[in-house]
Design a protein around this motif. Sequence first.
Motif, mmCIF file in Angstrom:
data_model
loop_
_atom_site.group_PDB
_atom_site.id
_atom_site.type_symbol
_atom_site.label_atom_id
_atom_site.label_comp_id
_atom_site.label_asym_id
_atom_site.label_seq_id
_atom_site.Cartn_x
_atom_site.Cartn_y
_atom_site.Cartn_z
ATOM 1 N N LYS A 196 18.265 -63.270 -47.715
ATOM 2 C CA LYS A 196 17.102 -63.794 -46.990
ATOM 3 C C LYS A 196 16.274 -62.685 -46.339
ATOM 4 C CE LYS A 196 15.668 -66.933 -43.303
ATOM 5 N NZ LYS A 196 16.101 -67.806 -42.209
ATOM 6 N N HIS A 197 16.936 -61.767 -45.637
ATOM 7 C CA HIS A 197 16.207 -60.762 -44.861
ATOM 8 C C HIS A 197 16.213 -59.385 -45.538
ATOM 9 C CE1 HIS A 197 16.043 -63.611 -41.526
ATOM 10 N NE2 HIS A 197 17.337 -63.811 -41.676
ATOM 11 N N PHE A 223 28.311 -67.755 -28.319
ATOM 12 C CA PHE A 223 28.367 -68.370 -29.659
ATOM 13 C C PHE A 223 29.714 -69.067 -29.896
ATOM 14 C CE2 PHE A 223 27.574 -68.949 -34.048
ATOM 15 C CZ PHE A 223 26.203 -68.802 -34.211
ATOM 16 N N PRO A 234 26.446 -70.374 -45.300
ATOM 17 C CA PRO A 234 25.002 -70.529 -45.283
ATOM 18 C C PRO A 234 24.404 -70.495 -46.684
ATOM 19 C CG PRO A 234 25.670 -68.451 -44.252
ATOM 20 C CD PRO A 234 26.916 -69.146 -44.663
ATOM 21 N N HIS A 285 23.790 -59.885 -35.837
ATOM 22 C CA HIS A 285 23.408 -61.093 -36.584
ATOM 23 C C HIS A 285 22.674 -60.649 -37.850
ATOM 24 C CE1 HIS A 285 21.036 -65.199 -36.545
ATOM 25 N NE2 HIS A 285 21.337 -64.801 -37.736
ATOM 26 N N HIS A 316 23.932 -64.241 -47.017
ATOM 27 C CA HIS A 316 22.724 -64.876 -46.477
ATOM 28 C C HIS A 316 21.781 -63.826 -45.891
ATOM 29 C CE1 HIS A 316 20.301 -67.864 -44.262
ATOM 30 N NE2 HIS A 316 20.312 -66.943 -43.312
ATOM 31 N N GLU A 317 22.356 -62.938 -45.076
ATOM 32 C CA GLU A 317 21.507 -61.942 -44.408
ATOM 33 C C GLU A 317 20.852 -61.009 -45.418
ATOM 34 O OE1 GLU A 317 20.620 -61.928 -41.101
ATOM 35 O OE2 GLU A 317 21.659 -63.843 -41.179
ATOM 36 N N SER A 353 30.853 -62.967 -39.129
ATOM 37 C CA SER A 353 30.331 -64.308 -38.937
ATOM 38 C C SER A 353 31.062 -64.932 -37.759
ATOM 39 C CB SER A 353 30.576 -65.144 -40.194
ATOM 40 O OG SER A 353 30.193 -66.476 -39.930
ATOM 41 N N LEU A 354 30.331 -65.640 -36.944
ATOM 42 C CA LEU A 354 30.936 -66.349 -35.814
ATOM 43 C C LEU A 354 30.919 -67.849 -36.095
ATOM 44 C CD1 LEU A 354 29.232 -64.359 -32.887
ATOM 45 C CD2 LEU A 354 31.462 -63.941 -33.947
ATOM 46 N N PHE A 384 28.046 -65.111 -44.706
ATOM 47 C CA PHE A 384 27.022 -64.716 -43.732
ATOM 48 C C PHE A 384 26.307 -63.460 -44.240
ATOM 49 C CE2 PHE A 384 26.484 -62.880 -39.195
ATOM 50 C CZ PHE A 384 25.259 -63.512 -39.024
ATOM 51 N N GLN A 413 24.164 -60.868 -31.546
ATOM 52 C CA GLN A 413 24.613 -62.135 -30.970
ATOM 53 C C GLN A 413 25.771 -61.885 -30.003
ATOM 54 O OE1 GLN A 413 25.277 -64.726 -34.289
ATOM 55 N NE2 GLN A 413 26.664 -63.351 -35.345
HETATM 56 P P1 5GP Z 1 19.356 -66.604 -40.094
HETATM 57 O O1 5GP Z 1 19.159 -66.908 -38.639
HETATM 58 O O2 5GP Z 1 19.868 -65.226 -40.325
HETATM 59 O O3 5GP Z 1 18.183 -66.904 -40.934
HETATM 60 O O4 5GP Z 1 20.469 -67.650 -40.580
HETATM 61 C C1 5GP Z 1 21.797 -67.565 -40.225
HETATM 62 C C2 5GP Z 1 22.587 -68.506 -41.141
HETATM 63 O O5 5GP Z 1 23.905 -68.028 -41.239
HETATM 64 C C3 5GP Z 1 22.674 -69.935 -40.644
HETATM 65 O O6 5GP Z 1 22.701 -70.781 -41.762
HETATM 66 C C4 5GP Z 1 24.021 -69.984 -39.939
HETATM 67 O O7 5GP Z 1 24.600 -71.251 -39.982
HETATM 68 C C5 5GP Z 1 24.824 -68.989 -40.755
HETATM 69 N N1 5GP Z 1 25.786 -68.208 -39.989
HETATM 70 C C6 5GP Z 1 27.016 -67.868 -40.377
HETATM 71 N N2 5GP Z 1 27.598 -67.103 -39.467
HETATM 72 C C7 5GP Z 1 26.712 -66.944 -38.473
HETATM 73 C C8 5GP Z 1 26.736 -66.232 -37.255
HETATM 74 O O8 5GP Z 1 27.696 -65.571 -36.893
HETATM 75 N N3 5GP Z 1 25.620 -66.296 -36.485
HETATM 76 C C9 5GP Z 1 24.508 -66.997 -36.854
HETATM 77 N N4 5GP Z 1 23.461 -66.989 -36.028
HETATM 78 N N5 5GP Z 1 24.447 -67.661 -38.007
HETATM 79 C C10 5GP Z 1 25.543 -67.645 -38.806
#
Ligand code: 5GP
Length: 285
Positions: free
Chosen positions: A143-144, A56, A126, A82, A139-140, A120-121, A136, A51
């Motif tokens: 999820k991934h 952003f 999340p 990201h 989440h990454e 995280s930006l 963040f 990103q």
């Molecule tokens: P993804 O695109 O990986 O499935 O979801 C990204 C999730 O992380 C979203 O819920 C977004 O609000 C949150 N998030 C937190 N920090 C960032 C960031 O730096 N970039 C992005 N794209 N999403 C972020």
Amino acid sequence: MKMACSSLSVSVQFKTILLLVCVVVSVSASAIEQTQTQTQREFDYFALALQWPGTFCQRTRYCCSSNACCRRSNAPTEFTIHGLWPDYNDGSWPACCTRSNFDEKLISTLHDDLEKYWPSLSCGSPSTCHGGKGSFWAHEWEKHGTCSFPVIRDEYNYFLTGLSVYFKYNVTQVLEDAGYIPSNTEKYPLGGIVSAIENAFHATPKLVCSKGSVEELHLCFYKDFKPRDCVVGSSRLNDMVSSKSSCPRYVSLPAYVSLGLDRVKAPFHWMPDIVLKGLGSKYVL
Ligand code: 5GP
């Protein structure tokens, strides 16, 4: 379901039947959950999603300690990570593949590098995979990252691999060498940016824009981390120009603009200045 099962005042026989139904329903619910987890087939390739903070961070409306856009003079001015995403060739992707909850302790040795290159930006928390909220990174990973098995088998290696690929394929440097430097006035030809990456890595990236500015750039890799095209098909540049999060033929690569204190609506916490040394040799693919 628990309440319905216990609060009904009916005959013993009916209660027994109801109990049986409850058991069957809960067993089959967990069976469905397991099947969903198990039926996510193995992914086809990796996308390293990067990103662009200059784009952003324009969206930042308030600051918090977890948002790297709020670091002012220490905010990132290069592409940051990201995520490292296992994807399918048909454009879909698996998600939330195991119940491996994120544990920050497991990546403590990578912490400083992640803060700088995978920050995280955003200030939001999340959603994580199993009903919670997290960072963040949580989440990454959930999820991934959990879907990158069997190539990447655990949380530590997920983040280590992400950093390693990021350092090996330095997109910011490639663009700078080609004359595409952050600017709040210039516009650059999308085709030129794509060609610069193609010439450097011999594979076509995918770009995502927001209001004419580059927001994300994805690099794609086979499972052995050799570069490959992100978009399969003949008219790659046309795909990028015509899709929804599309880029115009001339795009901007905005320079990071420090957030003035007047824009800060929440208590502001400074992040420590992270000093990183000797990265080049630390992450070798
Ligand atoms: P993804 O695109 O990986 O499935 O979801 C990204 C999730 O992380 C979203 O819920 C977004 O609000 C949150 N998030 C937190 N920090 C960032 C960031 O730096 N970039 C992005 N794209 N999403 C972020």
